[in-house]
Every structure is written in C-alpha cells, then in structure tokens.
Design a protein around this motif. Structure first.
Motif, short mmCIF file in Angstrom:
data_model
loop_
_atom_site.label_atom_id
_atom_site.label_comp_id
_atom_site.label_asym_id
_atom_site.label_seq_id
_atom_site.Cartn_x
_atom_site.Cartn_y
_atom_site.Cartn_z
N ALA A 1 0.80 -1.22 0.03
CA ALA A 1 0.00 -0.02 -0.01
C ALA A 1 0.92 1.30 0.18
CB ALA A 1 -0.94 -0.18 1.12
N LEU B 1 -5.50 -1.61 0.97
CA LEU B 1 -5.79 -0.13 1.20
C LEU B 1 -5.94 0.22 2.85
CD1 LEU B 1 -7.85 0.77 -1.85
CD2 LEU B 1 -5.81 1.84 -1.16
N ASP B 2 -6.15 -0.84 3.57
CA ASP B 2 -6.31 -0.32 5.07
C ASP B 2 -5.10 -0.01 5.70
OD1 ASP B 2 -8.99 -1.68 5.25
OD2 ASP B 2 -8.42 -3.49 5.89
N PHE B 3 -4.07 -0.30 5.05
CA PHE B 3 -2.59 0.16 5.58
C PHE B 3 -2.47 1.54 4.86
CE2 PHE B 3 -1.75 -4.48 5.70
CZ PHE B 3 -1.95 -4.55 6.79
N GLY C 1 1.40 6.04 3.94
CA GLY C 1 1.49 5.54 5.02
C GLY C 1 2.41 6.02 6.08
#
Lengths: 106, 341
Positions: free
Chosen positions: A47, A72-74, A106
């Motif tokens: 990500a 995409l959570d990261f 991130g």
C-alpha cells in the motif's frame, strides 16, 4: 502508447506515455514521480503506491478487488476514489487518465 | 544479566539469503546463529508475500514465498542453525580480542568471528499512521504493540485497524479495559472470520464500541491522550480515549544497521564484489541490503553473494586451513556434512 497524467502532491503534472499492459505504478517509478514508493515492487503487498483516481475516471478504472481493498487498510487518508497504482493496468480505455498522489504513503 | 553465546558466524536477517548463507558457510564447517526481528524465518517472503508465486528461482518455474522458505529450512537442517527470533540487533562492535559482539534487544550477547548482514530492506517495524502530532503520545498513550496488558487496565482503549492484530487485541483487552472501541475504515476485515464474528457479537451486546472511520487527529496534553478525532462518512466526531493501539502493518526501515559505522549508499551497505565485505573487515553484507555497481535486488543474486562471501569468511574463521573448492555432487566429504548416505 497511452497518455496518462499523474499529479504529484505539490500539483506538478507528470504527463507520461505509458505502454499498454504496464501498471500506473511502474510508469510512476520509471519516471521518478515523487510520492510513489512501491516498497514491495508491485506485489499488492504494501500500500505504498496509493493514488486517488480523478472523479471522472472512477467508472472506467473500476473498483479495487478484495485483496487490494485489504491492502488499502494500511494506507493513509483512504477515500472512495483510492486505488493502489500497481493494480491499475494501462489500456487504450485509459487514454487521458488522471490520478493524484496523496500527501504521503502510510 | 545477559546471556553470552560464542559461535563462528552471526547472520543478521533470516530471509532467504540469510538462510542460504547457513548452507554455504556450513559446507565450510562454520556454525551460524541467525537473528531476525520477525518471529519466524523467511523475511519478506514470509511477511510480505507468503502466498505469492516467485518465478525467477532457478529450477523452480513457480514457487511461493512460503514454500521457498520451507525448502531452504530443510536444506540447512544438517547444519543445525540457531535462531534468535523476534529480536533486533541493537549493537555491533569489534572487541579488542578481535571477536565481534552482537547484542540484541533481549539482552543476548553473541560473540563471533564473522558477521553477515543479510537484513534485506532493513528491519520490519510497525507502521506509524501519519496522524498529525502522534509522536507526542508514543510510549505514554499510543502503543504499536501490547507488551503488557496492565498498560491498558481500566483505560479507555481505542484499537485502530482491520487485521488480525487489531481483532486479537480487541478481544483480549476488552475484559481488562474500562472501555474499548474498535475503529476501522470499513465494515469488512481481513482477519480470522471467527474473531470477526466474535467482535460483532460483542458489539451487539454493547460490550465494545465499533466505529467505521479513520483517525484524523488526536487530542490531549503532555503525552496524555483524551480523545481521537474520527473522520466518518457523515463528518467528524471525537471519541474519548486514554490509550490508542494503531495496527497498520509493518514497514521496512534500515534501522540500527545505519549506526554500525558501515559505509552506506542510499540506505544500503557498500560492499566489494569479490568478498561482499563491508568497510569493516569481517563484516559482510549480502542480499537486498548491499550495494555495488550493477547490483540487482534478486534472491538469486543474494544466493551467489552468499557463496562468494563464504570463501572470504572461511579465511577469517579458520585462517590455518586451506580453502578447497569442491562440488556437492562428487565430494564425499561434503556429502557427509549433508548427511548423505
């Protein structure tokens, strides 16, 4: 060749001639577009090639698959238009595509 | 207090290249200890892409990261490597007696004649979510791992993320915390379905809170968190909390390797291409962590580097022995070491 535009976070527009079949991430890396890190090299495992697809292109580019959605959570500041650029393959349909790079990866 | 071990070689990093180095060094009678920050061998292959196929390992048209690691573990078994897992190397120094001292964050001291840095992209460390001002709360209110559950007793805990760590700690800390809220950007999770069901059941019973959204800011003073600002589909809201546990996966950082006095080239360690030795004699670097003109970050390059490094390491560890080049196909001596009958 397909023309795509990657807008860096500072607003600089990088207009690239991309080969069909290559990914948006690969084109960003080859052309040193700042803000795309692609730590894992395109394995959909990190990500750090997160981009926002321009509103008008969402339907053409399509939704992320489950694995990409998981990654995409990261990512930071995920929006409905978020995609990982290593999962967007360039094709004739994407002629004129515009994506922008988020503030940070991130 | 610290445990001291003596061995021939300490390999920092237990990824594919570090593992294969055990094989090459083993053929030349050098015993190895490996240190890795992850809790299992395999490095990026195990952490980033266990299930993903690799297509450029010689003789394997296709092999998954996990299978490659399993094969390597099997291949080095005859040499009985010793693993120090979930450990970070904090200090690397050469003592006056010519031995290197490698110290880990668990207080172990490994003494050896040769050090091989096979640390890939560096060490895997928890990702810090880019929430403005989060640094001010780290270590007092914001934690990236649960070392002691007591830190969370009777606190208002916010767990952020949608993976196994986030779910595990939601379930485990609920009985300890005064209140617990899980924040995730969507209602789907990439975690064990059983735990997801348990979490939703707890939420239905009103035992925990669950909020779909992303943390956009933190409120508090002097490192003491009082609330987190959550961005949701309907706008922003403040969630009161005194502890936050963000679980956003791991990222690779060069980490302590930068502090060992080795010559660096853009986050990689400069080596020569005959011995793969760093600017410190006796310290070698192989695999993705090293740099030389023409370097390719391929697993297969790391394997080659391990073989050449071994020739130079042998001269340091056993200076009085002649280095004899042999093939495993024909040398009965090598086959004996491998346990071939």
């Amino acid at each position: 060749m397909t023309k795509i535009t990657i807008v860096a976070f500072d607003g600089t527009r990088h207009e690239l001639a991309a080969e069909n079949g290559s990914t948006v991430m690969e084109n960003a890396i080859r052309n040193n577009v700042p803000g795309i890190e692609a730590e894992c090299g395109g394995a959909c495992a990190c990500a750090t090639c997160h981009v926002y697809v321009d509103e008008g292109w969402i339907d053409v580019v399509g939704e992320p698959e489950a694995m990409e959605e998981d990654m995409l959570d990261f990512a930071y500041d995920v929006r409905p238009t978020s995609r990982l650029s290593c999962q967007i393959a360039v094709s004739d349909e994407l002629e004129g595509l515009v994506v922008s790079v988020p503030e940070r990866q991130g | 207090m610290s445990e001291t071990v003596e061995t021939d070689v300490v390999i920092i990093g237990a990824g594919p290249v570090g593992l294969f180095a055990v094989f090459e060094l083993g053929l030349f009678d050098m015993k190895c200890h490996l240190v890795d920050i992850l809790d299992r061998p395999g490095g990026q292959c195990a952490e980033l892409y266990p299930e993903k196929p690799i297509y450029d390992i010689p003789a394997y048209p296709e092999i998954s990261g996990l299978d490659l690691v399993e094969r390597l573990k099997e291949q080095i078994e005859p040499f009985d490597p010793q693993f120090h897992l979930a450990r970070m190397v904090t200090r690397l120094e050469k003592g006056e007696d010519g031995w290197f001292e490698v110290e880990t964050d668990a207080g172990e001291c490994l003494r050896c004649k040769v050090v091989v840095v096979a640390a890939g992209g560096g060490s895997f460390q928890p990702k810090r979510p880019p929430i403005p001002g989060i640094e001010a709360y780290e270590g007092t209110s914001v934690f990236y791992a649960v070392r002691q559950m007591e830190t969370f007793r009777d606190e208002d805990v916010l767990v952020v993320g949608g993976g196994d760590s986030a779910l595990d700690w939601t379930l485990n800390l609920q009985p300890v915390a005064r209140s617990l809220t899980l924040v995730h950007r969507r209602p789907e999770f990439r975690a064990a379905p059983d735990n997801v069901n348990k979490m939703y059941a707890m939420h239905e019973r009103g035992v925990i809170g669950f909020q779909v959204g992303q943390v956009a800011g933190l409120k508090g003073e002097g490192g003491q968190l009082t609330a987190a600002t959550i961005k949701t589909a309907d706008g922003t809201m403040d969630l009161p909390c005194t502890r936050m546990l963000p679980f956003f996966g791991l990222t690779m950082k060069l980490g302590p390797v930068a502090d060992w006095g080795l010559n660096l080239h853009e986050n990689t360690v400069v080596v020569d291409t005959e011995r793969f030795e760093t600017s410190t004699p006796g310290v070698f670097a192989i695999g993705d962590i090293n740099w030389y003109p023409g370097k390719l970050k391929l697993i297969l390059s790391g394997f080659h580097e391990a073989a050449l490094m071994t020739q130079a390491a042998k001269r340091i560890v056993h200076p009085d022995e002649r280095v004899v080049f042999q093939y495993t196909t024909s040398s009965t001596k090598l086959q004996k070491k491998l346990g071939v009958r």
